[in-house]
Motif scaffolding. Structure first.
Motif, PDB file in Angstrom:
ATOM      1  N   THR A   1       0.836  -1.514   0.143  1.00  0.00           N
ATOM      2  CA  THR A   1       0.262  -0.118  -0.302  1.00  0.00           C
ATOM      3  C   THR A   1       0.887   1.530   0.478  1.00  0.00           C
ATOM      4  OG1 THR A   1      -0.276  -0.203   2.425  1.00  0.00           O
ATOM      5  CG2 THR A   1      -1.997  -1.051   1.296  1.00  0.00           C
TER       6      THR A   1
ATOM      7  N   LYS B   1      -8.780   2.787  -9.402  1.00  0.00           N
ATOM      8  CA  LYS B   1     -10.039   1.649  -9.555  1.00  0.00           C
ATOM      9  C   LYS B   1     -10.278   0.662 -10.928  1.00  0.00           C
ATOM     10  CE  LYS B   1     -13.460   4.159  -5.883  1.00  0.00           C
ATOM     11  NZ  LYS B   1     -13.855   5.216  -5.958  1.00  0.00           N
TER      12      LYS B   1
ATOM     13  N   PHE C   1      -7.870  -2.792  -8.306  1.00  0.00           N
ATOM     14  CA  PHE C   1      -9.258  -2.493  -8.103  1.00  0.00           C
ATOM     15  C   PHE C   1      -8.856  -2.596  -6.755  1.00  0.00           C
ATOM     16  CE2 PHE C   1     -13.425  -4.194  -7.054  1.00  0.00           C
ATOM     17  CZ  PHE C   1     -13.500  -3.080  -6.865  1.00  0.00           C
ATOM     18  N   GLU C   2      -8.286  -4.021  -6.668  1.00  0.00           N
ATOM     19  CA  GLU C   2      -7.592  -4.544  -5.101  1.00  0.00           C
ATOM     20  C   GLU C   2      -7.330  -3.944  -4.177  1.00  0.00           C
ATOM     21  OE1 GLU C   2      -9.268  -7.531  -3.399  1.00  0.00           O
ATOM     22  OE2 GLU C   2      -9.954  -7.505  -5.635  1.00  0.00           O
ATOM     23  N   MET C   3      -6.569  -3.028  -5.034  1.00  0.00           N
ATOM     24  CA  MET C   3      -5.274  -1.669  -4.626  1.00  0.00           C
ATOM     25  C   MET C   3      -5.886  -0.790  -4.254  1.00  0.00           C
ATOM     26  SD  MET C   3      -2.746  -1.333  -2.829  1.00  0.00           S
ATOM     27  CE  MET C   3      -1.556  -2.783  -2.885  1.00  0.00           C
TER      28      MET C   3
ATOM     29  N   LYS D   1      -9.118  -0.567  -2.796  1.00  0.00           N
ATOM     30  CA  LYS D   1     -10.143  -1.185  -2.034  1.00  0.00           C
ATOM     31  C   LYS D   1      -9.221  -0.662  -1.031  1.00  0.00           C
ATOM     32  CE  LYS D   1     -12.280  -4.699  -3.098  1.00  0.00           C
ATOM     33  NZ  LYS D   1     -12.638  -6.183  -2.616  1.00  0.00           N
ATOM     34  N   THR D   2      -7.534  -0.908  -0.313  1.00  0.00           N
ATOM     35  CA  THR D   2      -6.995  -1.285   0.895  1.00  0.00           C
ATOM     36  C   THR D   2      -6.821   0.350   0.404  1.00  0.00           C
ATOM     37  OG1 THR D   2      -6.176  -2.819  -0.583  1.00  0.00           O
ATOM     38  CG2 THR D   2      -4.838  -2.095   1.360  1.00  0.00           C
TER      39      THR D   2
ATOM     40  N   SER E   1      -8.144   3.089   0.147  1.00  0.00           N
ATOM     41  CA  SER E   1      -9.901   3.622   0.260  1.00  0.00           C
ATOM     42  C   SER E   1     -10.227   5.383   0.311  1.00  0.00           C
ATOM     43  CB  SER E   1     -10.715   3.056   1.227  1.00  0.00           C
ATOM     44  OG  SER E   1      -9.752   3.755   2.270  1.00  0.00           O
TER      45      SER E   1
ATOM     46  N   ASN F   1     -14.513  -4.348 -13.477  1.00  0.00           N
ATOM     47  CA  ASN F   1     -13.983  -4.738 -11.831  1.00  0.00           C
ATOM     48  C   ASN F   1     -14.939  -5.366 -10.794  1.00  0.00           C
ATOM     49  OD1 ASN F   1     -11.145  -4.776 -12.847  1.00  0.00           O
ATOM     50  ND2 ASN F   1     -10.927  -2.497 -12.229  1.00  0.00           N
TER      51      ASN F   1
ATOM     52  N   GLU G   1     -15.494  -8.440  -8.973  1.00  0.00           N
ATOM     53  CA  GLU G   1     -15.816  -9.136  -7.399  1.00  0.00           C
ATOM     54  C   GLU G   1     -17.199  -9.615  -6.610  1.00  0.00           C
ATOM     55  OE1 GLU G   1     -16.312  -5.439  -5.471  1.00  0.00           O
ATOM     56  OE2 GLU G   1     -15.128  -5.656  -3.223  1.00  0.00           O
TER      57      GLU G   1
ATOM     58  N   GLU H   1     -17.093 -13.192  -7.760  1.00  0.00           N
ATOM     59  CA  GLU H   1     -15.688 -13.390  -6.226  1.00  0.00           C
ATOM     60  C   GLU H   1     -16.756 -13.924  -5.701  1.00  0.00           C
ATOM     61  OE1 GLU H   1     -12.349 -12.761  -4.813  1.00  0.00           O
ATOM     62  OE2 GLU H   1     -11.955 -12.362  -6.746  1.00  0.00           O
ATOM     63  N   GLN H   2     -17.959 -13.088  -4.577  1.00  0.00           N
ATOM     64  CA  GLN H   2     -18.549 -13.138  -3.425  1.00  0.00           C
ATOM     65  C   GLN H   2     -19.256 -14.712  -3.714  1.00  0.00           C
ATOM     66  OE1 GLN H   2     -19.896  -9.108  -2.812  1.00  0.00           O
ATOM     67  NE2 GLN H   2     -17.937  -8.711  -1.712  1.00  0.00           N
TER      68      GLN H   2
END
Lengths: 219, 268
Positions: A37, A88, A92-94, A96-97, A99, B53, B57, B60-61
């Motif tokens: 992060t 985003k 995407f995952e990043m 969210k982390t 935020s 995305n 997601e 996936e959920q």
């Protein structure tokens, strides 16, 4: 030429925006629980800082004095929004982390600080170098803090195990304090202290003097 | 005579002092305009990626939720599919019901609530379930965009308990890909063998209906003699009958019949 390059090199260590100017502390606390992060935040900030500095520098002769800050913030905010959407879309995952902290780059004093202190008065090329140097200087601190916090807090780096954990039969007991915000204060404070041992000219004059016992009450 | 050359106007505008009111307003307007065009343009360009995305997601959920359902993980592993979709259907019409989040839908709770369920008359209630929810989830598995499996949740009374199972069908809507009983209270060692992998392995390839569309699938006593029959479990005749009745009900018109008609017509 050397003077121009100095804009790039100075903010890396000697004039580091975090340790010297104590700018950008908020995000340095919030996003450094892990190295990944910290790296993403560093990249996001650098890629916001560079185009905003360049844009502000390019129009510096024509920014109306009365709405100077508003114009600068508008430009910075646009780049931040685009950066946020970019993360985003492609990380995407990043995103969210991280935020809300990407959005908060708008209020990161570092970006506006460089616009106000440097890009507003300097031509485009030095502004670009200054933004790059400050972005990298900020990144350096974030990476150091993120590395220490992730390594001591979880025993791993970038999610990979490095130190053998007690729960897996090793010797390393993770320090959960490192995953909490105060640890970032300690580490940043420690870095500032180390910097000022090395460069004593960065020590600020004390704003107050503590009175001796016999001086109390005489003034 | 006024000069209409825009470049001259632009130069004259830039030459105004920075504290000039007109210049301040015009400058603010220009900065706002350029910034908003820049932001909107990127928003429009990046939106498809962001939505993809989000969709991934959500899927996936859903996959996580479904793989937590007992028995489903085995089916998924056997099928080796990559795309999984949960849809809520209206059992009466067999049509998908948009607007219900499958993650929120609880079929068992819905079956208990008179508002969301139908009381079955005893002549149609061969599976002995009494109340049937009006909506049901179906799990649709696709591989590389091609329909691979349709998994239907079914339940019915066995010998002494309610059997809960997933029936997996091939896209033709006739061929069975698997039956997994994941929850029951049948006699251990006898009826409880419905969850035995050896018995489960008898199901793939069986046909549930003949050319006329009559539901023929059944668990028989002893050995199966045609593709509509499945070997019974010795000593567990009534559990086998329960499975037969359960499938008769859920594949019929009061169960997934309308949905299966759509499936066979290629409307899924």
């Amino acid at each position: 030429m050397k003077a121009t390059l100095d804009h790039l090199i100075a903010p890396l260590v000697r004039g580091n925006p975090v340790t010297l100017h104590i700018l950008g502390i908020c995000s340095a606390l919030a996003v450094t629980t892990s190295l990944s992060t910290a790296l993403t935040m560093s990249a996001a900030l650098t890629f916001v800082l560079i185009p905003s500095s360049v844009a502000i520098s390019a129009i510096r002769h024509h920014i109306p004095t009365s709405i100077r800050l508003i114009v600068q913030i508008t430009i910075i905010a646009s780049f931040v929004i685009v950066m946020d959407m970019f993360l985003k879309a492609f990380a995407f995952e990043m995103s969210k982390t991280l935020s809300v902290f990407v959005g908060l780059i708008v209020t990161n004093c570092l970006v506006l600080g460089r616009a106000e202190a440097f890009a507003r008065h300097q031509p485009v090329w030095p502004s670009f170098l200054d933004a790059l140097g400050n972005g990298l200087g900020y990144s350096l601190v974030l990476v150091i803090v993120g590395t220490i916090r992730e390594l001591l807090g979880t025993g791993g780096l970038l999610g990979m195990p490095v130190l053998p954990l007690v729960e897996n039969g090793g010797w390393f007991q993770p320090l959960s304090l490192m995953q909490l915000a105060p640890s970032a204060f300690f580490i940043v404070g420690f870095l500032v202290w180390v910097m000022r041992i090395w460069r004593t000219d960065q020590i600020e004059a004390p704003e107050f003097r503590i009175l001796n016992k016999d001086e109390v009450g005489r003034q | 005579m006024a000069n209409l050359n825009p470049f001259v106007w632009w130069k004259r505008f830039l030459a105004l002092p920075n504290d000039n009111l007109t210049k301040t307003f015009a400058f603010a307007f220009l900065v706002a305009l350029i910034a908003s065009v820049f932001v909107s343009l990127s928003a429009v360009l990046l939106k498809p990626y962001y939505e993809a995305n989000l969709k991934a997601e959500r899927q996936e959920q859903m996959a996580r939720m479904v793989s937590l359902l007992p028995g489903m993980a085995d089916l998924l592993a056997e099928a080796g599919t990559d795309g999984l979709d949960v849809q809520i259907i209206d059992l009466k019409t067999g049509a998908f019901v948009p607007g219900i989040d499958p993650a929120e839908f609880d079929q068992r709770a819905a079956a208990k609530d008179p508002k969301t369920s139908t009381t079955l008359l005893s002549e149609v209630d061969v599976a002995g379930i009494k109340q049937r929810a009006d909506f049901a989830p179906v799990y649709i598995l696709r591989r590389k965009g091609v329909l691979e499996l349709v998994v239907l949740p079914v339940r019915g009374v066995g010998y002494q308990s309610m059997l809960y199972a997933y029936l997996a069908l091939k896209p033709d809507g006739i061929t069975i890909a698997g039956l997994t009983v994941f929850e029951h209270g049948e006699t251990p060692g006898i009826g409880a063998r419905v969850e035995n992998p050896d018995w489960r392995a008898l199901w793939p390839g069986k046909l549930l209906a003949d050319e006329n569309g009559d539901i023929r699938i059944s668990v028989v006593r002893g050995q199966a003699t045609n593709p509509y029959e499945v070997d019974g479990i010795s000593g567990a005749t009534r559990t086998g009958n329960g499975v037969t009745n359960m499938l008769q009900f859920w594949l019929g018109n009061d169960g997934f019949g309308p949905f299966l008609d759509r499936l066979r017509a290629g409307g899924v």
